[in-house]
Each structure stands twice: as structure tokens, then as C-alpha cells.
Scaffold this active site. Structure first.
Site, PDB file in Angstrom:
ATOM      1  CE  LYS A  43      14.251  25.741  23.333  1.00 58.60           C
ATOM      2  NZ  LYS A  43      14.783  26.482  24.489  1.00 58.60           N
ATOM      3  N   GLY A  44      18.420  22.176  19.119  1.00 60.50           N
ATOM      4  CA  GLY A  44      19.687  22.224  18.388  1.00 60.50           C
ATOM      5  C   GLY A  44      19.634  21.804  16.930  1.00 60.50           C
ATOM      6  CD  GLU A  99      20.734  15.736  19.016  1.00 60.71           C
ATOM      7  OE1 GLU A  99      20.201  16.748  18.541  1.00 60.71           O
ATOM      8  OE2 GLU A  99      20.679  15.426  20.217  1.00 60.71           O
ATOM      9  CG  ASP A 100      22.561  19.608  18.269  1.00 62.63           C
ATOM     10  OD1 ASP A 100      22.447  18.464  18.772  1.00 62.63           O
ATOM     11  OD2 ASP A 100      22.444  20.645  18.952  1.00 62.63           O
ATOM     12  CG  ASP A 103      29.486  14.913  24.537  1.00 62.39           C
ATOM     13  OD1 ASP A 103      30.525  14.249  24.392  1.00 62.39           O
ATOM     14  OD2 ASP A 103      29.363  15.785  25.417  1.00 62.39           O
ATOM     15  CE  LYS A 131      31.775  17.760  21.901  1.00 59.89           C
ATOM     16  NZ  LYS A 131      31.458  18.447  23.181  1.00 59.89           N
ATOM     17  CG  PHE A 152      31.444  23.756  24.800  1.00 61.94           C
ATOM     18  CD1 PHE A 152      30.494  22.829  25.221  1.00 61.94           C
ATOM     19  CD2 PHE A 152      31.042  25.060  24.570  1.00 61.94           C
ATOM     20  CE1 PHE A 152      29.172  23.201  25.419  1.00 61.94           C
ATOM     21  CE2 PHE A 152      29.715  25.442  24.769  1.00 61.94           C
ATOM     22  CZ  PHE A 152      28.779  24.516  25.195  1.00 61.94           C
ATOM     23  CG  ASP A 159      22.608  25.663  23.694  1.00 66.87           C
ATOM     24  OD1 ASP A 159      22.827  24.469  23.400  1.00 66.87           O
ATOM     25  OD2 ASP A 159      22.292  26.025  24.841  1.00 66.87           O
ATOM     26  NE  ARG A 165      19.283  26.733  21.083  1.00 69.06           N
ATOM     27  CZ  ARG A 165      19.589  25.575  21.645  1.00 69.06           C
ATOM     28  NH1 ARG A 165      20.274  24.681  20.961  1.00 69.06           N
ATOM     29  NH2 ARG A 165      19.221  25.287  22.869  1.00 69.06           N
TER      30      ARG A 165
HETATM   31  P1  IMP Z   1      24.655  13.414  24.842  1.00 70.33           P
HETATM   32  O1  IMP Z   1      25.078  12.714  23.581  1.00 70.33           O
HETATM   33  O2  IMP Z   1      23.532  12.741  25.552  1.00 70.33           O
HETATM   34  O3  IMP Z   1      25.824  13.682  25.731  1.00 70.33           O
HETATM   35  O4  IMP Z   1      24.057  14.824  24.551  1.00 70.33           O
HETATM   36  C1  IMP Z   1      24.135  15.476  23.387  1.00 70.33           C
HETATM   37  C2  IMP Z   1      23.565  16.868  23.620  1.00 70.33           C
HETATM   38  O5  IMP Z   1      24.459  17.623  24.452  1.00 70.33           O
HETATM   39  C3  IMP Z   1      23.468  17.578  22.327  1.00 70.33           C
HETATM   40  O6  IMP Z   1      22.198  17.426  21.759  1.00 70.33           O
HETATM   41  C4  IMP Z   1      23.768  19.004  22.727  1.00 70.33           C
HETATM   42  O7  IMP Z   1      22.565  19.645  23.099  1.00 70.33           O
HETATM   43  C5  IMP Z   1      24.642  18.906  23.933  1.00 70.33           C
HETATM   44  N1  IMP Z   1      26.087  19.076  23.598  1.00 70.33           N
HETATM   45  C6  IMP Z   1      27.052  18.137  23.615  1.00 70.33           C
HETATM   46  N2  IMP Z   1      28.241  18.641  23.262  1.00 70.33           N
HETATM   47  C7  IMP Z   1      28.018  19.956  23.003  1.00 70.33           C
HETATM   48  C8  IMP Z   1      28.889  21.046  22.569  1.00 70.33           C
HETATM   49  O8  IMP Z   1      30.107  20.919  22.353  1.00 70.33           O
HETATM   50  N3  IMP Z   1      28.285  22.251  22.412  1.00 70.33           N
HETATM   51  C9  IMP Z   1      26.962  22.465  22.644  1.00 70.33           C
HETATM   52  N4  IMP Z   1      26.124  21.470  23.028  1.00 70.33           N
HETATM   53  C10 IMP Z   1      26.651  20.231  23.220  1.00 70.33           C
HETATM   54 MG    MG Z   2      20.692  18.651  21.487  1.00 67.61          MG
END
Ligand code: IMP
Ligand code: MG
Length: 181
Positions: A43-44, A99-100, A103, A131, A152, A159, A165
């Protein structure tokens, strides 16, 4: 500012200005495309997508995908699960994933590979936040809004246990308050 934040990283105004810049990038990148689909990861990406599409002038469709989060230590084989798939057939289309935040990169790597198997004409990734220090897989985004350190964050789609959000800004959340949400 919400009292559980350490600091505001990006104000509403800064975010809106950045998104206008990103929309110009979309228009430039897809100026020769007649088949653009913006795909938001739920949903981000909702606030980002809603703001972005109003600033994009290129004709496009929109679609959404819901994937499970990677929480619970996804580990090396932690591929995210699809909760709700796309409505559109993306074969031959120009796909821009919205995408929001990126990470570890696991979510987008898995999604990109899944979409590639459906034979789009092109596929790119646009994320509001990157990130980079969090990366555990090789995952390059095509464009990002802001690069952030390994903290974070919450607000503007991001969220804390499903909440916050709605905040119009993005801030560094103090994780000692996480149980309050
Ligand atoms: P990744 O890149 O697979 O680790 O996942 C990314 C997802 O992790 C994002 O779409 C967010 O939903 C969540 N996420 C990663 N870092 C944060 C943060 O600092 N705050 C909130 N959600 C985060
Ligand atoms: Mg996400």
C-alpha cells in the site's frame, strides 16, 4: 510533528517539489511510448502514485500489485508473496514500477523478475526513497527521489505497523515507540 519522530526528513513541500521533478523524468523517459503503465506496489506507494500521476503528462494506465512485506527475517530465500496480482496484461507494454522505498532490494528484485517473465516491452523502477546501505541483493533503481541513510522512516505512505501512512511529511521514526502502533 508527531511526537514519536526524531526529526522530519522531508516536508510536504519538499516532497511535492521532488515529485514534480520525477514526473518530468517520466515524461522525458516515455516521450515515445504509447503503452505506459504505472504499477504501484500497495500500500506504501499510494500517496506517491496519486501525486505523481497528476504531474505526469504522458498518457498512461495505472495498475496495482500487493505483495507481502519481508518482515520476519525473509532470509536468503525470502521472496515476497503476491497477495493481489495485476489486473492488466503487461505483455508488450512499458512498465514503470512505483515504490515508496527500496531497502534490501529483495521485494523489487522478485517483482522485476516476475514481470520480466510476462514479456513487457520495457521495465523500469521509480522509488521515492532509496536506502542504499540496506541493500543485500544487487538491485539498481532507474530513478529515485531522495537517498536516505539506514534509518527507519514513516509518513507519506510509509507505515509503522500499518499506521502513519497518512502523514504528509516523511520523518525518522523513533523505534522505541513502535509498540504504540
Ligand atoms: P525491501 O527493499 O525488499 O527490503 O523492502 C522494501 C519494503 O520494506 C518497502 O516497500 C517498505 O514497505 C518496507 N520498508 C523498508 N524500509 C522501511 C522504513 O524505513 N519504513 C517503513 N517501511 C520500510
Ligand atoms: Mg512497500
Amino acid at each position: 510533528m508527531n511526537k514519536h519522530f526524531k526529526q522530519i526528513l522531508f516536508t510536504r513541500k519538499q516532497i511535492e517539489e521532488k515529485i514534480l521533478e520525477l514526473a518530468n523524468w517520466v515524461d522525458e523517459t516515455y516521450k515515445d511510448s504509447n503503452d505506459l503503465i504505472l504499477i504501484g506496489l500497495l500500500k506504501g506507494s499510494v500517496p506517491f502514485m496519486a501525486q505523481l500521476m497528476k504531474d505526469v503528462k504522458t498518457n498512461h494506465e495505472m495498475d496495482f500489485l500487493t505483495v507481502s512485506s519481508y518482515e520476519g527475517g525473509a532470509g536468503s530465500n525470502g521472496s515476497p508473496k503476491i497477495i493481489m496480482d495485476l489486473a492488466n496484461n503487461i505483455e508488450g507494454k512499458d512498465i514503470l514500477i512505483i515504490e515508496d522505498i527500496v531497502d534490501t532490494g529483495r521485494t523489487l528484485l522478485a517483482i522485476k523478475n516476475l514481470f520480466l517473465s510476462r514479456k513487457p516491452n520495457s521495465i523500469r523502477i521509480l522509488t521515492l526513497l532509496d536506502k542504499k546501505e540496506g541493500r543485500v541483493v544487487k538491485m539498481e533503481v532507474d530513478k529515485y527521489g531522495f537517498s536516505i541513510p539506514n534509518v527507519f522512516v514513516a509518513g507519506f505512505g510509509l507505515d509503522v505497523n500499518g499506521k502513519l501512512r497518512n502523514l504528509p511529511y516523511i520523518g525518522e521514526f523513533d523505534t522505541k515507540y513502535i509498540d504504540e502502533y
